[in-house]
Structure formats: C-alpha cells, structure tokens
Design an enzyme around this catalytic site. Structure first.
Site, PDB file in Angstrom:
ATOM      1  N   GLY A 185      42.546  44.994  41.735  1.00 31.59           N
ATOM      2  CA  GLY A 185      41.987  45.817  40.664  1.00 31.59           C
ATOM      3  C   GLY A 185      41.562  47.204  41.139  1.00 31.59           C
ATOM      4  O   GLY A 185      41.791  48.203  40.453  1.00 31.59           O
ATOM      5  N   SER A 186      40.980  47.267  42.330  1.00 25.46           N
ATOM      6  CA  SER A 186      40.509  48.564  42.821  1.00 25.46           C
ATOM      7  C   SER A 186      41.684  49.506  43.043  1.00 25.46           C
ATOM      8  O   SER A 186      41.622  50.688  42.681  1.00 25.46           O
ATOM      9  CB  SER A 186      39.739  48.399  44.133  1.00 25.46           C
TER      10      SER A 186
ATOM     11  N   ASN B  19      31.621  44.207  33.667  1.00 29.04           N
ATOM     12  CA  ASN B  19      31.497  43.114  34.627  1.00 29.04           C
ATOM     13  C   ASN B  19      30.066  42.643  34.834  1.00 29.04           C
ATOM     14  O   ASN B  19      29.844  41.562  35.350  1.00 29.04           O
ATOM     15  CB  ASN B  19      32.109  43.525  35.969  1.00 29.04           C
TER      16      ASN B  19
ATOM     17  N   GLN C  87      37.957  42.368  33.923  1.00 25.62           N
ATOM     18  CA  GLN C  87      37.152  41.222  33.451  1.00 25.62           C
ATOM     19  C   GLN C  87      37.724  40.620  32.167  1.00 25.62           C
ATOM     20  O   GLN C  87      37.295  39.552  31.736  1.00 25.62           O
ATOM     21  CB  GLN C  87      35.707  41.647  33.200  1.00 25.62           C
TER      22      GLN C  87
ATOM     23  N   SER D 256      43.291  42.056  37.715  1.00 27.01           N
ATOM     24  CA  SER D 256      43.211  41.528  39.073  1.00 27.01           C
ATOM     25  C   SER D 256      43.303  40.006  39.063  1.00 27.01           C
ATOM     26  O   SER D 256      42.653  39.348  38.255  1.00 27.01           O
ATOM     27  CB  SER D 256      41.895  41.980  39.705  1.00 27.01           C
TER      28      SER D 256
ATOM     29  N   HIS E 236      42.244  37.557  41.075  1.00 25.92           N
ATOM     30  CA  HIS E 236      41.162  36.628  41.457  1.00 25.92           C
ATOM     31  C   HIS E 236      40.046  36.552  40.420  1.00 25.92           C
ATOM     32  O   HIS E 236      39.113  35.763  40.587  1.00 25.92           O
ATOM     33  CB  HIS E 236      40.603  36.989  42.834  1.00 25.92           C
TER      34      HIS E 236
ATOM     35  N   THR F 184      56.293  45.743  50.960  1.00 24.13           N
ATOM     36  CA  THR F 184      56.950  44.457  50.749  1.00 24.13           C
ATOM     37  C   THR F 184      56.142  43.643  49.758  1.00 24.13           C
ATOM     38  O   THR F 184      54.918  43.559  49.860  1.00 24.13           O
ATOM     39  CB  THR F 184      57.056  43.711  52.096  1.00 24.13           C
TER      40      THR F 184
ATOM     41  N   CYS G 253      28.949  44.664  44.332  1.00 31.67           N
ATOM     42  CA  CYS G 253      28.953  45.951  45.026  1.00 31.67           C
ATOM     43  C   CYS G 253      27.546  46.523  45.150  1.00 31.67           C
ATOM     44  O   CYS G 253      27.262  47.265  46.071  1.00 31.67           O
ATOM     45  CB  CYS G 253      29.829  46.945  44.285  1.00 31.67           C
TER      46      CYS G 253
HETATM   47  C1  LIG Z   1      36.326  43.054  40.254  1.00 32.65           C
HETATM   48  C2  LIG Z   1      36.521  44.279  39.470  1.00 32.65           C
HETATM   49  C3  LIG Z   1      37.312  45.343  39.954  1.00 32.65           C
HETATM   50  C4  LIG Z   1      37.913  45.319  41.323  1.00 32.65           C
HETATM   51  O1  LIG Z   1      38.950  44.404  41.445  1.00 32.65           O
HETATM   52  P1  LIG Z   1      39.418  43.893  42.912  1.00 32.65           P
HETATM   53  O2  LIG Z   1      40.644  43.090  42.657  1.00 32.65           O
HETATM   54  O3  LIG Z   1      38.287  43.076  43.441  1.00 32.65           O
HETATM   55  O4  LIG Z   1      39.689  45.105  43.714  1.00 32.65           O
HETATM   56  C5  LIG Z   1      37.486  46.444  39.144  1.00 32.65           C
HETATM   57  N1  LIG Z   1      36.935  46.511  37.923  1.00 32.65           N
HETATM   58  C6  LIG Z   1      36.194  45.514  37.415  1.00 32.65           C
HETATM   59  C7  LIG Z   1      35.626  45.643  36.041  1.00 32.65           C
HETATM   60  C8  LIG Z   1      35.953  44.368  38.163  1.00 32.65           C
HETATM   61  O5  LIG Z   1      35.197  43.398  37.667  1.00 32.65           O
END
Ligand SMILES: *Cc1c(COP(=O)(O)O)cnc(C)c1O
Length: 393
Positions: free
Chosen positions: A72-73, A152, A180, A200, A202, A238, A326
């Site tokens: 996500g980042s 989040n 989210q 993302s 996870h 890759t 964070c």
């Molecule tokens: C967790 C999160 C991210 C970051 O995602 P990662 O896959 O952990 O880098 C970005 N934005 C929101 C709203 C999130 O909750």
C-alpha cells in the site's frame, strides 16, 4: 500459553488458510520467472493473469488497469509522485485530507519540498471531509485530489463517489487510498469516478509486501520503479508470483464472502460499542456511527493513557492498538483524533479495536468485561480523574 485474542486487524490480518494453500505451490513447484520464454514460465504467467483478473473484478476494473506493487505504501507513493510529475505542466496544486495515512501525508510533505502546493482538507467531528470545502479548494492549477476511502484509525468512510464526481467535473484526477476498504466494502471504480486506487494484500487476509495500484486507462502516469519491462513497462521488478497469487485469491474470497463477513463483524462491532458506551462513563466513540468500516471500533476513555490500557490488555493476551501502528511508540497523539477536534489530553486515551470474521461474541464480552475493570483501575490512579470528581461535587 494463554489464548491470543487478536483485535488489531487494521494493522494486519492473518493470511487465510485458503489463500495460504493457493500460494504454496508458487514457492517451490512453479517457481518460474513468469517473464521467461519457455513453457514452464507460462504456468506462472497464467497464475498471475488469473490473479489480476480476480483483483480487477472486485472493483469493476479491467485487468490491464491493475499494477501489482510492493504494498500500500508503494502504491500511494507511486500515485502521488508520478501523477504530480506527469501533470506538472498543468499545475502544481494537490488536494488531500488531514486524516490520510502517513504514506500519503509524508509523500505530500516530500512534494511540498519539490515545489508543489498541498491543500489539506479539514474533517468534521465524525471524520468526514466537506464536499463544499473541496469544491472551494479546487483551482485552475489543481492536478490531483487524493482522499482515502476509509480511515484506518476511526473507520469513517468518505463520500468517495461524490468526491470523484466533483474531481471529474473540474477535470482533476482522483486517487483514493482504499487500503482499509478494498476487500471489506463494495467498490466500483466507474460508479465512484476513481482514476487511481491503492490497496494492500495484508489488510484483507492476503500476504504482506504485495499491493496494487489501479490506474484507469488513459491516465498519464510514469513508471515509479525503473528497471525491467514488467507490468507493461510501468513497474519494474521480477513479479512476486506467490504474493500476487495470494492477493488474487484473497480478492476472490472477499468478493464471495463480503456480505457474510460484514454481517458477522457488524454484530460484534455494535455489541462492543453498545456495551462500552452504556457500561463505562466518560467514553467517546470516535468516527461516524454508521458510515463506518464494519470491523472498526475506536474509543477515547477520558483521564486515561491509551498506552497503559494497551499494556494491561496485552497481559490478558488481547492485541489492540491506540491508533495506527505508525504513531505508536511516539508521544504525539494521533493526527486523526486531533483533526476531528479532540483536545490532546482526550486523544491520548484512545483505543482502536479492529475485528475479523474469526472473532467471537465470547471474546468481545471478555474484552468488554476486562475493559471495565482496567478503566476503573487506571482512573483510580489518575490525579486528573480525582480532581475532576472533586470539582464536580
Ligand atoms: C496499512 C495502510 C497503508 C500502508 O500499506 P502497506 O501495505 O502496509 O504499505 C496505507 N494506507 C492505509 C489507509 C493503510 O491502512
């Protein structure tokens, strides 16, 4: 070992068993590099294509509009930095909100140093941006609006379709951080006028280190990770085949089970909210009451430090959070809680509980029972609370 009660699903989720099993063969059996020519590579490529299709389907996108990233980042960084660069001849003004994830906010700070101007929209006390304020903020040199789909920390869901409509009426590109939201609530990129979307793996029972950026066909945005020709020349490296396969499987399951999961989570969420608000005094529910992620609960307990709450919960095997992963470890209260207008001393007493479909009513009742005791105990040691009670009498 005592049983773990995991209530921090906004920080990360457990990879589901189905997702895990789907990923396994791509570590040792089908370990090919899908970009190669031989037919062994074709198996990997097929799996990636299928995952891309499922990933696109969940949000009404075309598979060629899905770009796999490292999370996500990365997707947030890519969307903002590359769009800023690609559209800089039109202007250097970007609009976002004060409650974005740091992946957006810190990228905006970086862009400010590069000469871009950022407007940070306020939110109301429930965490929603104002569409009127958004309209007023748009200028002739505005190139991008980036507003998150769901927050989040407090779970508030923003009026994304309306924001997208305003963006498009003004010829401005619209990105949303849906990390989210993707896999948790219904999303349709056309109906919601979304040009770019981050998600993302996870955060919805898929693996860590894999994300997507949806880029609508026709959006001019350059490569962010330079190197090979993967992802149609837009994201080198890759392919993370097991990760991508896991993402696709998690998306497929989310599509099938969303209603059922949501219904389960809402029962637990509302039960917890109801019990805490009625049984513990001086508590505030943060976030919107109904336009809210099905798995999010966020309270502020007055006269209490959120960190002490977390430590005592941890001793009982309960994993929760004070806000976002964070900000924990720092003494600053959450920027989201400050943005909804809470004073520092109240924002410090926050507790975020984020559920999964695996949680049970028994766990929720246990946590509610224990929270009552913990809050009472911490308040009995709080000089602030003592003063407050004394002055009230
Ligand atoms: C967790 C999160 C991210 C970051 O995602 P990662 O896959 O952990 O880098 C970005 N934005 C929101 C709203 C999130 O909750």
């Amino acid at each position: 070992m005592k049983k773990l009660i995991y209530l921090d699903n906004a920080a990360t989720t457990q990879v589901s068993e189905e997702v895990f099993n789907e990923m396994l063969p791509f570590f040792r059996q089908t370990y090919c590099n899908p970009s190669a020519i031989y037919s062994f590579a074709g198996e990997g490529k097929k799996a990636v294509d299928l995952a891309r299709e499922k990933t696109a389907e969940l949000i009404g996108a075309k598979m060629e509009e899905i770009y796999f990233t490292g999370g996500g980042s990365e997707s947030d960084n890519w969307a903002l930095k590359a769009a800023a660069e690609a559209y800089s001849s039109k202007g250097k003004h970007i609009i976002t909100s004060k409650i974005e994830h740091h992946a957006i906010l810190h990228t905006c700070e970086y862009l400010e140093k590069q000469g871009y101007e950022i407007t940070y929209l306020d939110v109301d006390e429930e965490g929603k941006i104002s569409l009127e304020e958004l309209k007023t903020a748009i200028r002739s040199d505005t190139i991008l609006i980036s507003v998150m789909m769901a927050n989040n920390e407090i779970g508030t869901i923003e009026p994304i379709a309306e924001i997208g409509k305003i963006a498009h009426e003004n010829g401005v590109l619209f990105h949303t951080d849906a990390v989210q939201a993707y896999g948790h609530i219904p999303i349709h990129v056309d109906d919601m006028n979304i040009d770019m979307l981050s998600a993302s793996g996870h955060k919805f029972y898929g693996p860590k280190g894999v994300g997507i950026l949806y880029i609508r066909k026709g959006v001019k945005i350059r490569s962010f990770i330079h190197g090979g020709a993967q992802e149609r020349n837009r994201r080198a490296g890759t392919l993370n085949v097991p990760g991508i396969v896991g993402f696709g499987k998690a998306a497929e399951i989310a599509g099938k089970k969303m209603e059922e999961r949501t219904a389960k989570e809402i029962v637990l969420r509302d039960h917890l909210i109801e019990r805490i608000l009625s049984e513990i005094p001086y508590v505030r529910l943060n976030g919107h009451r109904t336009d809210r992620l099905p798995n999010n609960v966020n309270f502020c307990f007055r006269f209490i430090e959120g960190e002490s709450l977390l430590i005592l919960l941890d001793q009982l095997g309960v994993c929760a959070s004070s806000g976002s992963a964070c900000t924990s470890g720092s003494l600053d209260p959450s920027h989201v809680l400050l943005a909804i207008g809470l004073p520092h001393e109240i924002a410090h007493g926050s507790l975020r509980i984020t559920l999964s479909e695996e949680n049970t009513l028994g766990e929720i009742d246990f946590v509610a029972d224990e929270l009552k005791k913990i809050v009472e105990r911490l308040r009995s040691m709080s000089p602030l609370y003592e003063d407050y009670i004394k002055n009230r009498k």
